[in-house]
Design an enzyme around this catalytic site. Sequence first.
Site: not given
Ligand SMILES: NC(=O)n1nc(-c2ccco2)nc1N
Length: 322
Positions: A32, A35, A81-82, A115, A117, A138, A313
Amino acid sequence: EAAARAELARLAPLLARANIAYHGEDAPEISDAEYDALKRRNAAIEARFPHLKRSDSPSDRVGAAPVDAFGKIRHAVRMLSLSNAFEADDVVDFDRSIRSYLNLGADDPLAYTAEPKIDGLSLSLRYENGALVHAATRGDGETGENVTANARTIDEIPTRLDDAPEILEVRGEVYMSHADFEALNARQAEKGQKTFANPRNAAAGSLRQLDAAITKARPLRFFAYAWGELSAPLADTQMQAIERLGALGFSINPLTRLCESLDDLIAHYREIEAQRATLGYDIDGVVYKVNDLGLQQRLGFRSTTPRWAIAHKFPAELAWTR
Ligand SMILES: NC(=O)n1nc(-c2ccco2)nc1N
């Protein structure tokens, strides 16, 4: 300029192949971190030479095209995606860009949620009148794979909800715990079958099975953290919406926190990073989201990522070392 053009030409197929391996066959060739680094390199060249951006630029892609074997489902609301933050300065820029977009002063209150990830694969669950009607990966953000029968076999995914809005799409992450991953690989090896490189690949390979009986035999988990189409709002804030999903019966990550300031965010990032090694499942950062849903609405989305969220990250782990 010529060198830039040549480098973009070199990166495009490399990133395309890495993308398929990561999202498609669930067996990535590059890490990752590599990438991410290649994508950052590509984006940096495109920023410097906008006219050189290719039509097949990896910057415009979310996820990977769904494979045909599964039925396809078009998401009512795109799954995005973020964008990533790697340093604290990126987080300061994120907050600053939001304040300027919203005409907020530097000292105006602006709360975020933080939160963990989850490093798994995204899944969208559609409930109509409280009944699970479909589950979709997705895919490319617009169209995903129909994995409804598979999703029904996951204990933490309710097939019926009480007191839910008529239309409720819940989004979250399917993942596998470290212990379950090790036990699965041991069973696979015993049966002379393929083992998985890491828990995310094991989760993706277990969910994206044409035979749901195989998925049923696999130990998959699910954390809910977002939503898609809603016939009525869940709440006024991100934090309350997450709590409402918990009340509806979904697993919510216990490390989700409301943060009233940037310092709180960074403090919570460090808190989550400190616990990372003992969670028992993989996370690869912390997601910050603007807490007020009215402000999220005003901030909206860029082409592939929300303006109101960012993934901060963790430094890459050298290899999958557990
Ligand atoms: N992967 C993950 O834990 N995500 N991904 C989002 C997300 C992606 C788009 C909106 O919210 N939020 C959390 N905790």
